[in-house]
Design an enzyme around this catalytic site. Structure first.
Site, short mmCIF file in Angstrom:
data_model
loop_
_atom_site.label_atom_id
_atom_site.label_comp_id
_atom_site.label_asym_id
_atom_site.label_seq_id
_atom_site.Cartn_x
_atom_site.Cartn_y
_atom_site.Cartn_z
N ASP A 102 19.14 75.05 44.03
CA ASP A 102 20.25 75.12 45.08
C ASP A 102 21.15 76.31 44.79
OD1 ASP A 102 21.63 73.71 47.33
OD2 ASP A 102 23.44 73.91 46.14
N HIS A 303 15.16 68.25 49.41
CA HIS A 303 15.84 69.30 48.79
C HIS A 303 15.93 69.11 47.27
CE1 HIS A 303 18.74 72.33 48.38
NE2 HIS A 303 19.72 71.44 48.05
#
Length: 331
Positions: A102, A303
């Site tokens: 991320d 994610h």
């Protein structure tokens, strides 16, 4: 969690940074994303250390037990990359392999561009290398938020999203983790919810979905750890990373057209919304990162890839670390 992990502190780039360390050998730095901490790497630390590496997972600037400066500008990309350089130096090392997820991927990629002498290989999770665009990010934020709020645009107003998230930290984190995870994408109703874009009349926290039972990868004890960390740090410093998007662009005109030349691995979840957001960058990885060793999308994963699919991610990371190109460049 391995209770023999060493919790330590280093002074780097003007802040006191907390990190967890385990193992001996060449240095591997694990850089987390939002809203996480060193704990998001709990499944990787021991596995990488067992392969013969000194593994260090810091709480990055503004997170958990690391200091959170008050100035928004102190969370710009120069400071975030400077924190990693200073940490390597504080650890008495001259080189490191970077693994970022991320926002950690963005910082790792920038650090690799700016200090190729120090960072000789990198693995990027979820967020592919995002070359500097020709148009400043504020323009994209405005155009992305015409009909709906775009979460990065929503984060720009100081104090707004922090107040929402801190009303019930544990519930907020659960909503974020679940909504961006693979399980919600398979749910007949929740798959239509998401915080990347949400109704103009809604708050960010109103866009989150909540599971009936906790995902298998996020037991209550782990969620409690994250909640306790954010109860201590709050969200202000962590969201200030997003408030530097334009500043980061203005600080880095010399990176126009820059390519990452180190051996690089990319791994993401197949149903990670970030892959759709960054589709062009993902498609162009081979040209922007000419020494890309592998580009992997893990089926049905979301994610939080290293937490959702730790065994598969660990296998890919260890394979990457054994790659002759990585071994040679990191010697």
């Amino acid at each position: 969690m391995n209770t023999s992990f060493e919790h330590r502190y280093a002074y780097t780039n003007g802040i006191r940074m907390h990190y967890v360390e385990y193992g001996e050998g060449p240095l591997v730095l694990l850089c987390h994303g939002w809203p996480e901490s060193w704990y998001s790497w709990r499944h990787q630390i021991e596995a990488i250390a067992a392969a013969g590496y000194r593994v260090v997972a810091p709480d990055q600037r503004g997170y958990a037990d690391t200091e959170a400066p008050l100035e928004t500008a102190s969370y710009d990309i120069a400071n975030l990359t400077g924190d990693l350089v200073g940490l390597v130096n504080a650890l008495g090392e001259t080189q490191a392999i970077l693994v970022g997820h991320d926002w950690g991927s963005i910082v790792a990629a920038t650090a690799a561009l700016l200090r190729p002498d120090m960072f000789r290989a990198l693995a990027l999770l979820s967020v592919p290398y995002l070359p500097r665009g020709r148009i400043r990010p504020a323009v994209h934020l405005q155009t992305s938020a015409v009909d709906k709020h775009f979460y990065q645009e929503y984060f720009q107003q100081p104090g707004r999203v922090e107040r929402e998230l801190e009303e019930d930290i544990r519930r907020s984190l659960l909503g974020i983790y679940y909504t961006a995870g693979g399980e919600s994408r398979r749910h007949p109703e929740h798959r239509h919810q998401g915080f990347i874009g949400f109704d103009k009349n809604a708050r960010f926290v109103d866009s989150l979905a909540y599971p009936d039972t906790l995902p298998a990868w996020l037991p209550a004890a782990d969620l409690d750890v994250f909640a306790a960390q954010f109860a201590k740090s709050g969200f202000r410093g962590t969201v200030d990373w997003y408030r530097n998007l334009d500043r980061n662009w203005a600080l880095t005109p010399f990176l126009d057209g820059a390519r990452i030349l180190q051996p690089t691995l990319f791994v993401a979840g197949e149903v990670d919304g970030v892959i759709h957001m960054t589709a062009k960058a993902y498609e162009r990885l081979e040209s922007n990162v000419p020494r890309l060793t592998k580009k992997v999308l893990i089926p049905e994963a979301g994610h939080w890839i290293q937490q959702e699919r730790p065994d598969e991610v660990n296998t890919l990371l260890l394979e990457f670390l054994r790659d002759p190109a990585v071994q040679r460049d990191s010697a």
